[in-house]
Design a protein around this motif. Structure first.
Motif, short mmCIF file in Angstrom:
data_model
loop_
_atom_site.label_atom_id
_atom_site.label_comp_id
_atom_site.label_asym_id
_atom_site.label_seq_id
_atom_site.Cartn_x
_atom_site.Cartn_y
_atom_site.Cartn_z
N PRO A 106 39.95 -37.77 54.70
CA PRO A 106 40.57 -37.15 53.52
C PRO A 106 39.95 -35.81 53.16
N VAL A 107 40.01 -34.86 54.09
CA VAL A 107 39.58 -33.49 53.81
C VAL A 107 40.82 -32.68 53.47
N GLU A 108 40.84 -32.08 52.32
CA GLU A 108 41.99 -31.29 51.92
C GLU A 108 42.04 -30.01 52.74
N THR A 109 43.23 -29.68 53.25
CA THR A 109 43.38 -28.46 54.02
C THR A 109 43.36 -27.27 53.07
N VAL A 110 42.35 -26.45 53.22
CA VAL A 110 42.19 -25.28 52.37
C VAL A 110 41.97 -24.07 53.27
N PHE A 111 42.78 -23.02 53.08
CA PHE A 111 42.58 -21.82 53.89
C PHE A 111 41.22 -21.22 53.57
N ALA A 146 32.33 -18.13 52.22
CA ALA A 146 33.52 -18.89 52.62
C ALA A 146 33.21 -20.37 52.78
N ILE A 147 32.10 -20.69 53.44
CA ILE A 147 31.75 -22.09 53.67
C ILE A 147 31.46 -22.79 52.35
N ARG A 148 30.73 -22.10 51.49
CA ARG A 148 30.43 -22.69 50.17
C ARG A 148 31.71 -22.96 49.40
N ALA A 149 32.66 -22.03 49.47
CA ALA A 149 33.93 -22.22 48.75
C ALA A 149 34.67 -23.43 49.30
N TRP A 150 34.66 -23.60 50.62
CA TRP A 150 35.33 -24.77 51.21
C TRP A 150 34.65 -26.06 50.75
N CYS A 151 33.32 -26.08 50.76
CA CYS A 151 32.60 -27.28 50.32
C CYS A 151 32.92 -27.62 48.87
N GLN A 152 33.02 -26.60 48.04
CA GLN A 152 33.32 -26.83 46.63
C GLN A 152 34.73 -27.39 46.44
N SER A 153 35.62 -27.14 47.41
CA SER A 153 37.01 -27.59 47.28
C SER A 153 37.19 -29.06 47.66
N GLN A 154 36.14 -29.69 48.22
CA GLN A 154 36.24 -31.07 48.70
C GLN A 154 35.54 -32.05 47.76
N ASP A 155 35.96 -33.29 47.82
CA ASP A 155 35.27 -34.37 47.11
C ASP A 155 34.23 -34.94 48.07
N ILE A 156 33.00 -34.47 47.95
CA ILE A 156 31.99 -34.78 48.95
C ILE A 156 31.70 -36.28 49.04
N ARG A 157 31.70 -36.97 47.92
CA ARG A 157 31.40 -38.41 47.97
C ARG A 157 32.53 -39.19 48.63
N GLN A 158 33.76 -38.78 48.38
CA GLN A 158 34.89 -39.46 49.00
C GLN A 158 34.89 -39.23 50.51
N VAL A 159 34.63 -37.98 50.94
CA VAL A 159 34.67 -37.66 52.36
C VAL A 159 33.53 -38.35 53.10
N ILE A 160 32.30 -38.17 52.63
CA ILE A 160 31.16 -38.78 53.32
C ILE A 160 31.24 -40.30 53.23
N GLY A 161 31.88 -40.81 52.18
CA GLY A 161 32.06 -42.26 52.04
C GLY A 161 32.89 -42.87 53.14
N HIS A 162 33.63 -42.05 53.91
CA HIS A 162 34.38 -42.55 55.06
C HIS A 162 33.51 -42.62 56.31
N GLY A 173 29.44 -33.17 41.34
CA GLY A 173 29.18 -32.23 40.27
C GLY A 173 29.27 -30.78 40.71
N ARG A 174 28.55 -29.93 39.99
CA ARG A 174 28.61 -28.49 40.27
C ARG A 174 27.91 -28.11 41.57
N ASP A 175 26.97 -28.93 41.99
CA ASP A 175 26.22 -28.65 43.22
C ASP A 175 26.38 -29.83 44.17
N PRO A 176 27.56 -30.02 44.77
CA PRO A 176 27.76 -31.17 45.65
C PRO A 176 26.90 -31.06 46.90
N HIS A 177 26.12 -32.09 47.16
CA HIS A 177 25.24 -32.06 48.33
C HIS A 177 24.78 -33.48 48.64
N TRP A 178 24.18 -33.64 49.81
CA TRP A 178 23.53 -34.89 50.19
C TRP A 178 22.05 -34.65 50.40
#
Length: 319
Positions: free
Chosen positions: A218-223, A230-246, A278-283
């Motif tokens: 469930p990664v949202e397609t974002v241009f 650019a990479i930071r913007a893409w990371c911010q556009s995703q739900d990190i817990r939902q994605v890594i939870g897969h 949150g504002r700083d999504p990370h693992w």
């Protein structure tokens, strides 16, 4: 002592059940780690495994990204009981017969397939069960991107760290407990050969259309336009817990076992990996003492360089 011809025949039968990849294999070391051997696996190697001279691990995927079996691996306390319940659930819901094997820490549950099957189909079918149980599923990859992929210890060999072999188990209805199916390795394998049932991936999974651009998670397609941030913007556009939870079984706090086990002591499956939103999504891994964003996670998980991952991200296929 078994005659050499009988041992070779046994190794061939054993291979028909537990080996799919013949191009390479791994040998377990005294500390429980594995050393990859860059040579074809042979029946002589398997005979040595069955007689306790060496202990082998096998790779689940071949170059065409297919497998002939999948394995649920639960290393946590109570894992054998949980796997036994999962075996009953798979039989009830999917009419799937499985093989339950004891391991050094808990157990493995084997699902054998009727034919070589694309790993992405197998994982699409069985991964939800693993996530629900909070255990690992082998193969760990949908496809090989670099290296040989995930490795599992071949059954009935001597574990080099404990000096023991571990049997297959079944439920004794008289006492409602799990008991070994045999007292020797040969007796256990004879039971396996007689009890083995192979299955196909269900039609609703196998026949599901997969478009070339379809993302498997469930990664949202974002241009992502090239440029600074650019990479930071893409990371911010995703739900990190939902994605890594897969990929990692996470509890309500986002805590789970670290998928990057090369940086842990062998067999260490304690929950040391946490995902923060949150504002700083990370693992962050408390054992490895390393943090990263979602892009870093995929680089580590699939063994990609930053450049390779960036190209895949631009093409919309980072999964």
């Amino acid at each position: 002592m078994m005659h050499p011809t009988e041992l070779t025949d046994l190794a061939a039968l054993y291979a028909s059940v537990f080996v799919h990849c013949w191009d390479s294999y791994a040998v377990q070391q005294s500390d429980g780690s594995y050393r990859r051997m860059h040579e074809p696996l042979s029946l002589q190697h398997l005979a040595a495994h069955l007689t306790g001279h060496i202990t082998l691990g096998t790779y689940l995927l071949t170059a065409d990204n297919t497998c002939r079996f999948a394995v649920f691996d639960d290393d946590q306390p109570g894992g054998l009981v949980r796997l036994a319940h999962l075996a009953a659930e798979l039989e009830h819901r999917e009419s799937v017969q499985t093989l339950l094997e004891m391991s050094r820490r808990a157990g493995h549950l084997w699902v054998h397939l009727a034919k070589p099957t694309p790993a992405d189909q197998v994982r699409a079918w069985l991964l939800p069960y693993a996530l629900q149980l909070g255990c690992e599923l082998y193969p760990k990859q949908d496809q090989l991107l670099s290296g040989p992929g995930s490795l599992i210890r071949l059954p009935l060999g001597i574990h080099r760290q404990t000096g023991r072999w571990y049997p297959f188990l079944s439920i004794d209805p008289a006492i409602s407990q799990l008991v070994p199916v045999g007292s020797t390795q040969q007796a256990c394998f004879q039971w396996v050969a007689q009890s083995l049932s192979r299955v196909d991936v269900p039609d609703h999974i196998r026949l599901q259309p997969v478009l070339p651009e379809q993302v498997k998670i469930p990664v949202e397609t974002v241009f992502v336009p090239p440029g600074h941030g650019a990479i930071r913007a893409w990371c911010q556009s995703q739900d990190i817990r939902q994605v890594i939870g897969h990929y990692v079984a996470l509890d309500h706090r986002g805590l789970g076992s670290c998928p990057f086990q090369g940086h842990h002591r062998r067999g260490d499956r304690r929950p040391s990996f946490q995902v923060f939103g949150g504002r700083d999504p990370h693992w962050y891994c408390y054992t490895w003492r390393r943090a990263g964003n979602l892009f870093d996670f995929f680089c580590e998980y699939y063994g990609l360089s930053v450049q390779e991952a960036w190209i895949r991200l631009q093409e919309g296929r980072l999964a």
